[in-house]
Design an enzyme around this catalytic site. Structure first.
Site, PDB file in Angstrom:
ATOM      1  N   ARG A   1    -103.076 -10.061   6.014  1.00 15.10           N
ATOM      2  CA  ARG A   1    -102.717  -8.658   5.791  1.00 15.10           C
ATOM      3  C   ARG A   1    -102.938  -8.259   4.335  1.00 15.10           C
ATOM      4  O   ARG A   1    -103.320  -7.140   4.021  1.00 15.10           O
ATOM      5  CB  ARG A   1    -101.269  -8.426   6.215  1.00 15.10           C
TER       6      ARG A   1
ATOM      7  N   ASP B   1     -97.976  -2.264   2.167  1.00 13.16           N
ATOM      8  CA  ASP B   1     -99.229  -2.030   1.438  1.00 13.16           C
ATOM      9  C   ASP B   1     -98.901  -1.189   0.198  1.00 13.16           C
ATOM     10  O   ASP B   1     -97.786  -0.670   0.070  1.00 13.16           O
ATOM     11  CB  ASP B   1    -100.251  -1.297   2.344  1.00 13.16           C
TER      12      ASP B   1
ATOM     13  N   HIS C   1     -88.957  -2.679   2.679  1.00 13.68           N
ATOM     14  CA  HIS C   1     -89.261  -3.940   3.372  1.00 13.68           C
ATOM     15  C   HIS C   1     -90.131  -4.854   2.519  1.00 13.68           C
ATOM     16  O   HIS C   1     -90.753  -5.784   3.027  1.00 13.68           O
ATOM     17  CB  HIS C   1     -89.956  -3.666   4.714  1.00 13.68           C
TER      18      HIS C   1
ATOM     19  N   CYS D   1     -89.560 -16.523  -5.530  1.00 11.84           N
ATOM     20  CA  CYS D   1     -89.192 -17.949  -5.475  1.00 11.84           C
ATOM     21  C   CYS D   1     -87.834 -18.077  -4.792  1.00 11.84           C
ATOM     22  O   CYS D   1     -86.852 -17.449  -5.216  1.00 11.84           O
ATOM     23  CB  CYS D   1     -89.112 -18.537  -6.892  1.00 11.84           C
TER      24      CYS D   1
ATOM     25  N   THR E   1     -93.624   6.572  11.883  1.00 11.68           N
ATOM     26  CA  THR E   1     -92.753   5.433  12.179  1.00 11.68           C
ATOM     27  C   THR E   1     -92.161   5.595  13.574  1.00 11.68           C
ATOM     28  O   THR E   1     -91.781   6.680  13.989  1.00 11.68           O
ATOM     29  CB  THR E   1     -91.635   5.265  11.118  1.00 11.68           C
TER      30      THR E   1
ATOM     31  N   ASN F   1     -95.751  12.596  13.645  1.00 10.24           N
ATOM     32  CA  ASN F   1     -96.089  11.400  14.409  1.00 10.24           C
ATOM     33  C   ASN F   1     -97.174  11.745  15.422  1.00 10.24           C
ATOM     34  O   ASN F   1     -97.355  12.894  15.785  1.00 10.24           O
ATOM     35  CB  ASN F   1     -94.829  10.889  15.133  1.00 10.24           C
TER      36      ASN F   1
ATOM     37  N   ALA G   1    -101.650  11.707  10.923  1.00 10.96           N
ATOM     38  CA  ALA G   1    -101.037  11.996   9.610  1.00 10.96           C
ATOM     39  C   ALA G   1    -102.031  12.655   8.654  1.00 10.96           C
ATOM     40  O   ALA G   1    -101.654  13.538   7.865  1.00 10.96           O
ATOM     41  CB  ALA G   1    -100.513  10.699   9.006  1.00 10.96           C
TER      42      ALA G   1
HETATM   43  C1  BV8 Z   1     -81.093  -5.803   8.621  1.00 12.73           C
HETATM   44  C2  BV8 Z   1     -91.649  -7.103   7.569  1.00 12.73           C
HETATM   45  C3  BV8 Z   1     -78.838  -6.228   8.080  1.00 12.73           C
HETATM   46  C4  BV8 Z   1     -92.658  -6.559   6.677  1.00 12.73           C
HETATM   47  C5  BV8 Z   1     -90.323  -5.785   9.036  1.00 12.73           C
HETATM   48  C6  BV8 Z   1     -78.670  -2.086  13.733  1.00 12.73           C
HETATM   49  C7  BV8 Z   1     -78.305  -1.965  12.383  1.00 12.73           C
HETATM   50  C8  BV8 Z   1     -78.831  -2.829  11.424  1.00 12.73           C
HETATM   51  C9  BV8 Z   1     -79.745  -3.827  11.816  1.00 12.73           C
HETATM   52  C10 BV8 Z   1     -80.100  -3.956  13.158  1.00 12.73           C
HETATM   53  C11 BV8 Z   1     -79.574  -3.096  14.098  1.00 12.73           C
HETATM   54  N1  BV8 Z   1     -80.082  -3.439  15.306  1.00 12.73           N
HETATM   55  C12 BV8 Z   1     -80.941  -4.488  15.149  1.00 12.73           C
HETATM   56  C13 BV8 Z   1     -80.960  -4.843  13.857  1.00 12.73           C
HETATM   57  C14 BV8 Z   1     -81.746  -5.941  13.292  1.00 12.73           C
HETATM   58  C15 BV8 Z   1     -83.173  -5.559  12.926  1.00 12.73           C
HETATM   59  C16 BV8 Z   1     -83.801  -4.530  13.819  1.00 12.73           C
HETATM   60  O1  BV8 Z   1     -83.836  -3.349  13.512  1.00 12.73           O
HETATM   61  N2  BV8 Z   1     -84.362  -4.982  14.932  1.00 12.73           N
HETATM   62  C17 BV8 Z   1     -85.031  -4.063  15.827  1.00 12.73           C
HETATM   63  C18 BV8 Z   1     -86.339  -4.692  16.306  1.00 12.73           C
HETATM   64  C19 BV8 Z   1     -84.079  -3.748  16.976  1.00 12.73           C
HETATM   65  N3  BV8 Z   1     -83.221  -5.071  11.557  1.00 12.73           N
HETATM   66  C20 BV8 Z   1     -83.300  -5.972  10.550  1.00 12.73           C
HETATM   67  O2  BV8 Z   1     -83.282  -7.174  10.728  1.00 12.73           O
HETATM   68  C21 BV8 Z   1     -83.382  -5.416   9.146  1.00 12.73           C
HETATM   69  N4  BV8 Z   1     -82.362  -6.027   8.362  1.00 12.73           N
HETATM   70  O3  BV8 Z   1     -80.741  -5.102   9.516  1.00 12.73           O
HETATM   71  O4  BV8 Z   1     -80.218  -6.464   7.782  1.00 12.73           O
HETATM   72  C22 BV8 Z   1     -78.363  -5.102   7.234  1.00 12.73           C
HETATM   73  C23 BV8 Z   1     -78.706  -3.772   7.524  1.00 12.73           C
HETATM   74  C24 BV8 Z   1     -78.209  -2.755   6.732  1.00 12.73           C
HETATM   75  C25 BV8 Z   1     -77.397  -3.060   5.671  1.00 12.73           C
HETATM   76  C26 BV8 Z   1     -77.087  -4.377   5.398  1.00 12.73           C
HETATM   77  C27 BV8 Z   1     -77.557  -5.408   6.183  1.00 12.73           C
HETATM   78  C28 BV8 Z   1     -84.704  -5.764   8.481  1.00 12.73           C
HETATM   79  C29 BV8 Z   1     -85.816  -4.985   9.098  1.00 12.73           C
HETATM   80  C30 BV8 Z   1     -87.120  -5.248   8.338  1.00 12.73           C
HETATM   81  C31 BV8 Z   1     -87.940  -6.187   9.126  1.00 12.73           C
HETATM   82  N5  BV8 Z   1     -89.263  -6.333   8.533  1.00 12.73           N
HETATM   83  N6  BV8 Z   1     -91.524  -6.173   8.662  1.00 12.73           N
HETATM   84  C32 BV8 Z   1     -93.983  -6.616   7.340  1.00 12.73           C
HETATM   85  O5  BV8 Z   1     -94.317  -7.675   7.878  1.00 12.73           O
HETATM   86  O6  BV8 Z   1     -94.657  -5.591   7.307  1.00 12.73           O
HETATM   87  S1  BV8 Z   1     -90.198  -4.610  10.243  1.00 12.73           S
HETATM   88  C33 BV8 Z   1     -91.688  -3.865  10.549  1.00 12.73           C
HETATM   89  O7  BV8 Z   1     -91.381  -2.745  11.387  1.00 12.73           O
HETATM   90  C34 BV8 Z   1     -92.377  -3.273   9.346  1.00 12.73           C
HETATM   91  O8  BV8 Z   1     -91.626  -3.311   8.166  1.00 12.73           O
HETATM   92  C35 BV8 Z   1     -92.597  -1.828   9.774  1.00 12.73           C
HETATM   93  O9  BV8 Z   1     -92.730  -0.992   8.709  1.00 12.73           O
HETATM   94  C36 BV8 Z   1     -91.354  -1.624  10.530  1.00 12.73           C
HETATM   95  C37 BV8 Z   1     -91.236  -0.397  11.346  1.00 12.73           C
HETATM   96  O10 BV8 Z   1     -92.412  -0.246  12.118  1.00 12.73           O
HETATM   97  P1  BV8 Z   1     -93.198   1.148  11.946  1.00 12.73           P
HETATM   98  O11 BV8 Z   1     -93.559   1.288  10.501  1.00 12.73           O
HETATM   99  O12 BV8 Z   1     -92.409   2.235  12.567  1.00 12.73           O
HETATM  100  O13 BV8 Z   1     -94.535   0.863  12.733  1.00 12.73           O
HETATM  101  P2  BV8 Z   1     -94.726   0.864  14.322  1.00 12.73           P
HETATM  102  O14 BV8 Z   1     -95.994   0.131  14.616  1.00 12.73           O
HETATM  103  O15 BV8 Z   1     -93.456   0.451  14.998  1.00 12.73           O
HETATM  104  O16 BV8 Z   1     -94.933   2.411  14.678  1.00 12.73           O
HETATM  105  C38 BV8 Z   1     -96.098   3.074  14.195  1.00 12.73           C
HETATM  106  C39 BV8 Z   1     -95.825   4.549  14.346  1.00 12.73           C
HETATM  107  O17 BV8 Z   1     -96.903   5.264  13.760  1.00 12.73           O
HETATM  108  C40 BV8 Z   1     -95.754   4.992  15.808  1.00 12.73           C
HETATM  109  O18 BV8 Z   1     -94.690   5.911  15.964  1.00 12.73           O
HETATM  110  C41 BV8 Z   1     -97.106   5.700  16.036  1.00 12.73           C
HETATM  111  O19 BV8 Z   1     -96.983   6.762  16.963  1.00 12.73           O
HETATM  112  C42 BV8 Z   1     -97.367   6.240  14.661  1.00 12.73           C
HETATM  113  N7  BV8 Z   1     -98.800   6.416  14.351  1.00 12.73           N
HETATM  114  C43 BV8 Z   1     -99.836   5.573  14.625  1.00 12.73           C
HETATM  115  N8  BV8 Z   1    -100.976   6.093  14.145  1.00 12.73           N
HETATM  116  C44 BV8 Z   1    -100.661   7.259  13.526  1.00 12.73           C
HETATM  117  C45 BV8 Z   1     -99.281   7.470  13.658  1.00 12.73           C
HETATM  118  N9  BV8 Z   1     -98.652   8.562  13.165  1.00 12.73           N
HETATM  119  C46 BV8 Z   1     -99.422   9.467  12.515  1.00 12.73           C
HETATM  120  N10 BV8 Z   1    -100.755   9.329  12.338  1.00 12.73           N
HETATM  121  C47 BV8 Z   1    -101.404   8.249  12.833  1.00 12.73           C
HETATM  122  N11 BV8 Z   1    -102.741   8.141  12.658  1.00 12.73           N
END
Ligand code: BV8
Length: 232
Positions: A56, A91, A106, A114, A173, A198, A216
């Site tokens: 990536r 990115d 993120h 480290c 998102t 979106n 976008a």
């Molecule tokens: C945490 C790593 C605790 C980087 C990523 C409730 C509350 C709190 C936490 C949770 C909760 N329920 C569950 C959780 C845990 C978990 C979570 O959310 N799980 C989900 C799956 C249910 N969350 C966590 O673990 C987070 N940490 O909660 O810690 C805490 C919280 C608060 C306070 C204290 C402690 C950590 C989450 C981060 C995980 N890391 N990635 C990397 O590898 O890149 S997540 C990953 O998903 C990326 O970061 C990415 O950015 C993120 C979200 O995805 P999107 O960006 O939305 O991308 P996606 O593909 O899903 O969607 C694309 C969108 O674009 C679509 O809508 C599409 O229609 C649109 N699109 C496409 N093309 C276009 C377009 N729009 C316009 N134009 C286009 N051309």
């Protein structure tokens, strides 16, 4: 002057050629989250996780900011009030488009961390499990990325910004990852006007008062012109 807070996701970088996560053919299609985006995955198979991020990092290095990134940079430059971009993306296209007030909640592909001494430095193009930390020399380096189960960065800046926002805009998102997916509802409760840009309504579409559907690179420049024309 109005305070604007913008949350971006993988969709804003899609037209720069970077894969999203959940669209078909996205990053999660080829990889399981559990295998490449959790601390447990990294402990179990650091070479696999580094390979995922090395690929990536290489793709991101070849990508260019698109019209949506550039429009947001223009909004920041022209808008008289406060503006913050919170990005879930790892990115650097917002910075390369000229945006300055950006929080990478993120983490960033260009960052290395480290695990032994918490030293941070600019990541090399490729990282490997036996790399050593430039500060403490421990073989405990990792990408400076927030994985699932880890606490996102920037809450000290994000929380007050959401509380003070007059306008909250989510761009590209899917509204499935928390805590970012709850920002719109939180900002709306505290008085912000919420806008979604979106390709299709996100999982949290009901949290938005206004939505603009389409790519976008078309919808964001239009929205920026409208916001600047409204002399926010
Ligand atoms: C945490 C790593 C605790 C980087 C990523 C409730 C509350 C709190 C936490 C949770 C909760 N329920 C569950 C959780 C845990 C978990 C979570 O959310 N799980 C989900 C799956 C249910 N969350 C966590 O673990 C987070 N940490 O909660 O810690 C805490 C919280 C608060 C306070 C204290 C402690 C950590 C989450 C981060 C995980 N890391 N990635 C990397 O590898 O890149 S997540 C990953 O998903 C990326 O970061 C990415 O950015 C993120 C979200 O995805 P999107 O960006 O939305 O991308 P996606 O593909 O899903 O969607 C694309 C969108 O674009 C679509 O809508 C599409 O229609 C649109 N699109 C496409 N093309 C276009 C377009 N729009 C316009 N134009 C286009 N051309």
């Amino acid at each position: 002057m109005e305070k604007i807070v913008i949350l971006t996701g993988a969709g804003i970088s899609a037209e720069s050629g970077l894969s999203t996560f959940r669209d078909n053919g996205g990053l999660w299609a080829g990889n399981r989250v559990e295998d490449v985006a959790t601390p447990e995955a990294f402990a179990r198979d650091p070479a696999l996780v580094h390979a995922f991020y090395n690929a990536r990092r290489a793709k991101a290095a070849m990508a260019e900011p698109n019209a949506a990134h550039l429009a947001l940079a223009q909004l920041e430059a022209s808008h008289k009030g406060d503006m913050l971009i919170i990005t879930q993306n790892v990115d650097n296209l917002h910075a390369r488009a000229g945006s300055r007030n950006v929080v990478h909640m993120h983490g960033r592909l260009s960052g290395a961390l480290c695990q032994a001494c918490s030293h941070r430095w600019e990541a090399p193009r490729e990282m490997y499990p036996d790399d050593t930390c430039p500060a403490c020399h421990a073989p405990q380096t990792r990408p400076d990325i927030v994985w699932f189960g880890e606490v996102p960065y920037g809450a000290d800046v994000i929380d007050p910004a959401l509380a003070a926002a007059d306008v909250f805009i989510a761009i590209g998102t899917s509204g499935q990852v928390y805590p970012a997916a709850a920002f719109a509802q939180h900002a709306a409760r505290l008085g912000a006007h919420t806008i979604e840009v979106n390709l299709a309504p996100a999982a949290n579409a009901r949290d938005f008062a206004e939505s603009h559907t389409g790519p976008a690179t078309q919808r964001v420049p239009e929205l920026v012109s409208a916001l600047l024309g409204a002399r926010l």
